[in-house]
Design a protein around this motif. Structure first.
Motif, PDB file in Angstrom:
ATOM      1  N   ALA A 110       6.063  -9.902 -20.036  1.00 54.12           N
ATOM      2  CA  ALA A 110       5.928  -9.518 -21.446  1.00 54.12           C
ATOM      3  C   ALA A 110       7.261  -9.468 -22.180  1.00 54.12           C
ATOM      4  CB  ALA A 110       5.237  -8.159 -21.548  1.00 54.12           C
ATOM      5  N   ILE A 111       8.358  -9.588 -21.464  1.00 54.78           N
ATOM      6  CA  ILE A 111       9.686  -9.438 -22.056  1.00 54.78           C
ATOM      7  C   ILE A 111      10.328 -10.807 -22.256  1.00 54.78           C
ATOM      8  CG2 ILE A 111      12.006  -8.506 -21.683  1.00 54.78           C
ATOM      9  CD1 ILE A 111      10.675  -6.258 -20.033  1.00 54.78           C
ATOM     10  N   GLN A 140       7.760  -4.665 -27.899  1.00 53.21           N
ATOM     11  CA  GLN A 140       7.275  -5.845 -27.201  1.00 53.21           C
ATOM     12  C   GLN A 140       6.163  -5.509 -26.207  1.00 53.21           C
ATOM     13  OE1 GLN A 140       7.925  -8.815 -27.962  1.00 53.21           O
ATOM     14  NE2 GLN A 140       7.322 -10.079 -26.217  1.00 53.21           N
ATOM     15  N   LEU A 141       6.318  -4.416 -25.452  1.00 52.91           N
ATOM     16  CA  LEU A 141       5.308  -4.049 -24.460  1.00 52.91           C
ATOM     17  C   LEU A 141       4.025  -3.535 -25.111  1.00 52.91           C
ATOM     18  CD1 LEU A 141       7.560  -2.426 -21.704  1.00 52.91           C
ATOM     19  CD2 LEU A 141       6.447  -4.663 -21.654  1.00 52.91           C
ATOM     20  N   ARG A 142       4.140  -3.130 -26.358  1.00 53.08           N
ATOM     21  CA  ARG A 142       2.944  -2.729 -27.095  1.00 53.08           C
ATOM     22  C   ARG A 142       1.971  -3.904 -27.233  1.00 53.08           C
ATOM     23  NH1 ARG A 142      -0.313   1.383 -27.763  1.00 53.08           N
ATOM     24  NH2 ARG A 142      -1.652   1.057 -29.576  1.00 53.08           N
ATOM     25  N   LEU A 156       2.846 -13.830 -22.363  1.00 53.71           N
ATOM     26  CA  LEU A 156       2.001 -12.682 -22.679  1.00 53.71           C
ATOM     27  C   LEU A 156       0.596 -12.838 -22.108  1.00 53.71           C
ATOM     28  CD1 LEU A 156       3.040 -11.935 -26.377  1.00 53.71           C
ATOM     29  CD2 LEU A 156       3.803 -10.786 -24.291  1.00 53.71           C
ATOM     30  N   GLU A 157       0.098 -14.050 -22.054  1.00 52.98           N
ATOM     31  CA  GLU A 157      -1.230 -14.277 -21.506  1.00 52.98           C
ATOM     32  C   GLU A 157      -1.279 -13.902 -20.024  1.00 52.98           C
ATOM     33  OE1 GLU A 157      -4.431 -17.959 -20.893  1.00 52.98           O
ATOM     34  OE2 GLU A 157      -2.738 -18.181 -22.265  1.00 52.98           O
ATOM     35  N   PRO A 200      28.601  -7.915 -12.933  1.00 53.24           N
ATOM     36  CA  PRO A 200      27.751  -6.918 -13.596  1.00 53.24           C
ATOM     37  C   PRO A 200      26.390  -7.490 -14.021  1.00 53.24           C
ATOM     38  CG  PRO A 200      29.390  -7.745 -15.128  1.00 53.24           C
ATOM     39  CD  PRO A 200      29.672  -8.419 -13.820  1.00 53.24           C
ATOM     40  N   ILE A 201      25.319  -6.818 -13.620  1.00 46.63           N
ATOM     41  CA  ILE A 201      23.960  -7.248 -13.958  1.00 46.63           C
ATOM     42  C   ILE A 201      23.237  -6.103 -14.675  1.00 46.63           C
ATOM     43  CG2 ILE A 201      21.727  -8.013 -13.072  1.00 46.63           C
ATOM     44  CD1 ILE A 201      23.148  -9.212 -10.688  1.00 46.63           C
ATOM     45  N   VAL A 202      22.646  -6.421 -15.817  1.00 50.06           N
ATOM     46  CA  VAL A 202      21.803  -5.468 -16.544  1.00 50.06           C
ATOM     47  C   VAL A 202      20.358  -5.733 -16.157  1.00 50.06           C
ATOM     48  CG1 VAL A 202      21.016  -4.702 -18.822  1.00 50.06           C
ATOM     49  CG2 VAL A 202      23.421  -5.326 -18.470  1.00 50.06           C
ATOM     50  N   TRP A 203      19.617  -4.661 -15.855  1.00 49.50           N
ATOM     51  CA  TRP A 203      18.214  -4.837 -15.494  1.00 49.50           C
ATOM     52  C   TRP A 203      17.357  -3.668 -15.934  1.00 49.50           C
ATOM     53  CZ3 TRP A 203      20.449  -5.007  -9.984  1.00 49.50           C
ATOM     54  CH2 TRP A 203      20.513  -3.740  -9.406  1.00 49.50           C
ATOM     55  N   LEU A 204      16.065  -3.897 -15.900  1.00 49.34           N
ATOM     56  CA  LEU A 204      15.079  -2.846 -16.110  1.00 49.34           C
ATOM     57  C   LEU A 204      14.567  -2.456 -14.738  1.00 49.34           C
ATOM     58  CD1 LEU A 204      13.272  -1.181 -18.100  1.00 49.34           C
ATOM     59  CD2 LEU A 204      11.596  -3.040 -17.879  1.00 49.34           C
ATOM     60  N   ALA A 205      14.813  -1.222 -14.332  1.00 52.70           N
ATOM     61  CA  ALA A 205      14.417  -0.754 -12.999  1.00 52.70           C
ATOM     62  C   ALA A 205      13.075  -0.046 -13.066  1.00 52.70           C
ATOM     63  CB  ALA A 205      15.477   0.195 -12.445  1.00 52.70           C
TER      64      ALA A 205
END
Length: 621
Positions: free
Chosen positions: A396-397, A481-483, A436-437, A371-376
């Motif tokens: 950024a994460i 965080q993305l802010r 972040l840079e 099982p893999i959790v991701w942001l798609a």
């Protein structure tokens, strides 16, 4: 026929002792384990050693039995059922010969049924098991729908050609035997001849052919059966699967949740298989038959008396219950209102369940899941169709913060499309650690200039309505965080799995938190996400990112037919580097799935598919 003196207790017909003796704990006296082999029969009275076999079915701990040394001429026989006549038994009785080695399991001492994770003898029939979870399936047909919510009931309703044990070895199920051609271009399945569907119709090779062809054309894992050119049926109980090329995962694809054999006479009526009404009330040939289900409510299954494995299943029924609040599930497990909680992935739940004295909590049983959790990312939609934007979001994460702070160290970091425990994982791919840079520089390069309040653009993050610590909580973290790099985020919840799945599968999303399985082999569980041919609108857990790269297609095509492990590894390594540059998804962590179940449970589902396997041999003490 042996003299009566060999028996310690008189023979009693099954009918009489069934009426006289209730179930009780398993007791094996050490004095009866001292012999090289012992025979169990009975019962006659309480207090004697137990373990009997009724109609070749090892059942009812607590019903007493006789034990004695097997005569020399039978002592060489392997463990199993022997004839009644060999021991002068009553016609209604059967005797089972068990070697001391099998009873003791090496150095282990059997004191009770719970002493071993797999019990071959003396299992209690009856009872209804309650399985709980937070998600509800879209329907109950695994032939056209993936996911654990469908696979758990689906593997009870439908039988597959093969099973797999905990050591990744294929075992007979609907297929009593099989053979693979030397050139790897065909697999012959020899089916059992006594299997019937729940409506009494015999299971034939025509049903196997129909099922595999249906899955090839409709299942979201298109690569799983893509090499299948035809399924021939030379006779009623023989199916020959013809392949266009060798398939390194074909045997795994014929097992458990991946290959339910569905009845042709029900599903082959010309209706759309994906929306067929029988998907919600299936007829299969598995150990349990469908009773009732309303979406979001209990799935009720009952014992199928004509199941092709004689004496199975041991349980009278299974109820699969959805409870939206995971805290309420933990309470139900602790209070004894539920018997099994599979796919536990929340750290606080795992810890709370481990505190209960009458529960077993284990990670064993998910070896094939991966099982893999991701942001798609929706790569077909601006601004996410720009790889620089996708990479900027990844930089950024803070993946380490998610795993060690939000998930309390229970998860492990996942850096690529193939689960890191796999021999095919390449640890040299770009990891996209927090920077972040670099994130700001990529967004500047992509032409996204901050406005007056520092916002470059706005996006929506969806998340599936289960496992909140794994999906919802990271999404909330990403909003803040993305802010920091000028991306405004709105979170969008879904009331149920079907709503979320519809949004994602129809590409009506920007980003979504998701959980996908590797399913034992990259051909089955990895290819589906990245092949451009698997962009299937309306099919969840396909290539819902709309990602397309001809080079990736070529690499996966080659890896999918390569049998040599070293060459497969090299192809998958190149694939991982390619897809890591494109980044259609940002991999976050692997999930620490656990199962919680009662200590009184015998033969809990701890094979490589975990609870996504037949539970015909499960029982309670």
């Amino acid at each position: 026929m042996y003299p009566r003196k060999h028996w310690q207790l008189p023979v009693m017909p099954i009918r009489r002792w069934k009426q006289r003796h209730p179930c009780g704990p398993l007791i094996l006296k050490p004095s009866h384990l001292a012999k090289r082999k012992v025979a169990f029969r009975g019962p006659a009275s309480h207090g004697d050693p137990v373990g009997f076999c009724r109609n070749r079915r090892a059942v009812m701990p607590g019903l007493v039995a006789t034990a004695r040394t097997i005569p020399n001429r039978l002592a060489q026989r392997s463990s199993g059922v022997v004839s009644r006549e060999s021991f002068g038994l009553h016609p209604r009785e059967v005797i089972m010969v068990i070697s001391l080695r099998r009873l003791l399991g090496g150095a282990a001492i059997i004191a009770a049924a719970a002493a071993s994770p797999v019990q071959a003898i003396a299992q209690a029939p009856g009872g209804t098991m309650v399985i709980v979870g937070t998600s509800s399936p879209r329907h109950l047909n695994p032939a056209v729908q993936s996911g654990a919510a469908t696979a758990i009931p689906g593997t009870q309703l439908f039988a597959s050609p093969l099973k797999y044990d905990g050591q990744w070895n294929p075992q007979p199920y609907l297929a009593k035997s099989w053979s693979i051609a030397e050139n790897g271009l065909s697999v012959t399945l020899n089916l059992v001849d006594n299997a019937v569907f729940h409506d009494g119709t015999p299971v034939t090779s025509e049903d196997v052919a129909f099922s595999i062809e249906t899955m090839r054309n409709n299942h979201p894992f298109t690569s799983m059966y893509a090499p299948v050119t035809a399924v021939e049926t030379p006779d009623t109980h023989t199916a020959v699967i013809r392949l266009s090329r060798p398939h390194p995962a074909i045997m795994l694809a014929l097992s458990g949740p991946l290959c339910p054999i569905i009845p042709k006479h029900v599903f082959g009526d010309g209706q759309n298989i994906r929306s067929h009404p029988a998907n919600a009330a299936p007829i299969g040939s598995g150990p349990f038959r469908f009773v009732s289900w309303e979406p979001g409510g209990d799935i009720v299954l009952e014992r199928f008396d004509d199941f092709f494995i004689e004496g199975r299943p041991y349980l009278d029924g299974i109820v699969i219950r959805r409870i939206r609040d995971s805290s309420a599930i933990v309470i139900a497990m602790k209070n004894g209102d539920a018997d099994m909680y599979p796919f536990v992935g929340e750290s606080r739940e795992i810890r709370a369940l481990e505190e209960a004295e009458d529960l077993v909590v284990t990670r064993t049983g998910y070896e094939a899941v991966g099982p893999i959790v991701w942001l798609a990312f929706n790569a077909g939609k601006e601004p996410l169709n720009d790889v620089r934007v996708r990479q900027a979001i990844a930089y950024a994460i803070d993946r380490d913060f998610i795993v060690n702070a939000l998930q309390r160290g229970r998860s492990t970091i996942q850096r690529g499309p193939i689960i890191e425990s796999s021999p095919f994982f390449d640890e040299t791919i770009e990891a996209y650690d927090l920077d972040l840079e670099k994130s700001n520089a990529l967004l500047d390069e992509a032409g996204h200039v901050p406005d007056g309040d520092g916002t470059r653009f706005r996006l929506t993050i969806d998340y599936a309505p289960f496992l909140p610590e794994q999906l919802k909580t990271p999404a909330e973290y990403m909003k803040s965080q993305l802010r920091k790099v000028g991306i405004g985020i709105e979170l969008r919840a879904s009331p149920d799995l079907a709503t979320w799945a519809n949004r994602v599968s129809t590409h009506e999303f920007d980003l979504t938190m998701d959980l996908l399985f590797n399913w034992g082999d990259p051909v089955i569980g990895v290819h589906r996400t990245y092949l451009s041919s698997n962009i299937l609108k309306g099919v969840i857990w396909s290539n819902t990112q709309q990602y397309s790269n001809p080079k990736v297609d070529e690499l996966l095509e080659a890896a999918g037919k390569e049998i040599d492990p070293a060459r497969r590894k090299a192809l998958y390594s190149e694939f991982q580097h390619e897809v890591a540059r494109d980044l259609p998804v940002y991999w976050l962590n692997s999930l620490p799935f656990h199962s919680a179940f009662r200590k009184s449970m015998v033969n809990p589902p701890l094979g490589i598919w975990g609870p996504m396997q037949s539970m015909d041999d499960l029982a309670f003490q």
